[in-house]
Design a protein around this motif. Sequence first.
Motif, PDB file in Angstrom:
ATOM      1  N   ALA A 131       0.882  -1.107  -0.210  1.00 13.95           N
ATOM      2  CA  ALA A 131       0.224   0.286  -0.075  1.00 13.95           C
ATOM      3  C   ALA A 131       0.894   1.408   0.197  1.00 13.95           C
ATOM      4  O   ALA A 131       1.130   1.882   0.902  1.00 13.95           O
ATOM      5  N   ARG A 133       1.997   4.879  -1.993  1.00 10.15           N
ATOM      6  CA  ARG A 133       1.149   5.998  -2.813  1.00 10.15           C
ATOM      7  C   ARG A 133       2.007   7.037  -3.579  1.00 10.15           C
ATOM      8  O   ARG A 133       2.986   7.434  -3.070  1.00 10.15           O
ATOM      9  N   GLN A 152      -3.132   8.685  -8.358  1.00  8.26           N
ATOM     10  CA  GLN A 152      -2.186   8.351  -7.247  1.00  8.26           C
ATOM     11  C   GLN A 152      -2.362   6.835  -7.104  1.00  8.26           C
ATOM     12  O   GLN A 152      -3.331   6.137  -6.970  1.00  8.26           O
ATOM     13  N   THR A 153      -1.343   6.013  -6.876  1.00 10.26           N
ATOM     14  CA  THR A 153      -1.439   4.720  -6.702  1.00 10.26           C
ATOM     15  C   THR A 153      -1.862   4.347  -5.311  1.00 10.26           C
ATOM     16  O   THR A 153      -1.727   5.028  -4.306  1.00 10.26           O
ATOM     17  N   GLU A 154      -2.849   3.399  -5.318  1.00 10.02           N
ATOM     18  CA  GLU A 154      -3.306   3.000  -3.933  1.00 10.02           C
ATOM     19  C   GLU A 154      -2.409   1.775  -3.245  1.00 10.02           C
ATOM     20  O   GLU A 154      -2.167   1.624  -2.126  1.00 10.02           O
ATOM     21  N   ASN A 155      -2.246   0.927  -4.350  1.00  8.16           N
ATOM     22  CA  ASN A 155      -1.357  -0.369  -4.000  1.00  8.16           C
ATOM     23  C   ASN A 155      -0.600  -0.762  -5.107  1.00  8.16           C
ATOM     24  O   ASN A 155      -1.366  -0.331  -6.301  1.00  8.16           O
ATOM     25  N   LEU A 162      -3.218  -0.562  -8.362  1.00  7.34           N
ATOM     26  CA  LEU A 162      -4.632   0.013  -8.410  1.00  7.34           C
ATOM     27  C   LEU A 162      -4.324   1.514  -8.070  1.00  7.34           C
ATOM     28  O   LEU A 162      -3.516   1.959  -7.369  1.00  7.34           O
ATOM     29  N   GLN A 164      -5.955   5.451  -7.880  1.00 10.14           N
ATOM     30  CA  GLN A 164      -7.047   6.355  -7.621  1.00 10.14           C
ATOM     31  C   GLN A 164      -7.151   7.715  -8.633  1.00 10.14           C
ATOM     32  O   GLN A 164      -6.237   8.266  -8.799  1.00 10.14           O
ATOM     33  N   ARG A 200     -16.114   3.606  -5.424  1.00 13.63           N
ATOM     34  CA  ARG A 200     -15.672   4.131  -3.794  1.00 13.63           C
ATOM     35  C   ARG A 200     -16.922   3.612  -3.342  1.00 13.63           C
ATOM     36  O   ARG A 200     -18.020   4.086  -3.414  1.00 13.63           O
ATOM     37  N   VAL A 205     -11.868   2.852  -3.179  1.00 14.83           N
ATOM     38  CA  VAL A 205     -11.290   3.802  -3.866  1.00 14.83           C
ATOM     39  C   VAL A 205     -11.987   3.973  -5.357  1.00 14.83           C
ATOM     40  O   VAL A 205     -12.440   2.856  -5.687  1.00 14.83           O
TER      41      VAL A 205
END
Length: 237
Positions: A131, A133, A152-155, A162, A164, A200, A205
């Motif tokens: 996780a 970002r 923005q990366t979430e993971n 993933l 966002q 979401r 997200v």
Amino acid sequence: MTDKVCRVLLAGIGRGPFEALAPVLDRQKLDVERVATPEAAIEFASLQPVDLVVFDAEPNEMRLDEIVAVLRAESSASAKSSLLVMAERGADADARALIGHGVNRVMLLDDPQELIEAQVVDLLDIAPRAAIRFTIRLYTSLDDGTEEVFGQTENVSLSGMLVQTPTIIAPGQQVAYELLYGEGEEAVRGDAEIVRHAVRDCGGVEGVGIRFLAFKNSGRELLDAVLADAFGELLEQ
């Protein structure tokens, strides 16, 4: 961590593609079942739960969308399983049209073994994710040029990430990416494919799930180093 053994069903997969799948199936000690055709997968997976169904994009009797619909039916024991379709190059349009509509991923029969392996690992949630970002730029091709999308990366994992972002990008679309990290905004660059929308809901997200297709220059080595640092920090916590 769970001791559950993932169950994989191979349906109508020829010798070449099976050899590409064999290394990850063997390494991860998966429970593998095989049936002759995608149609045969319906009877098997509808009655017995499996974690992943890998099947040929060209069924013998039924249409591809019909097979997917039966596997995804509420009465199916494998309604929540991951579906990976293997297709001949140039004959993958019907399968890609079903991404986000029952099909999770589409791979080509002549894709590199390591790419196929990475997607199987990712779909079975074997690949470790961090996780972390980072800012990311996605470049999508349009009829009148190229659109730049920020997110923005979430993971992130070795097989995908993933991201966002409020921008909607259709599953199956290929994009170029720049993953920015470090104080000097170093970047991991390459090509990727959108595999799903993230909604979401229940703390989730809004964005897109992306799988890596290729890395430019030393991008893979840079990502390895970034993830090694991230996993090291997680283990120290």
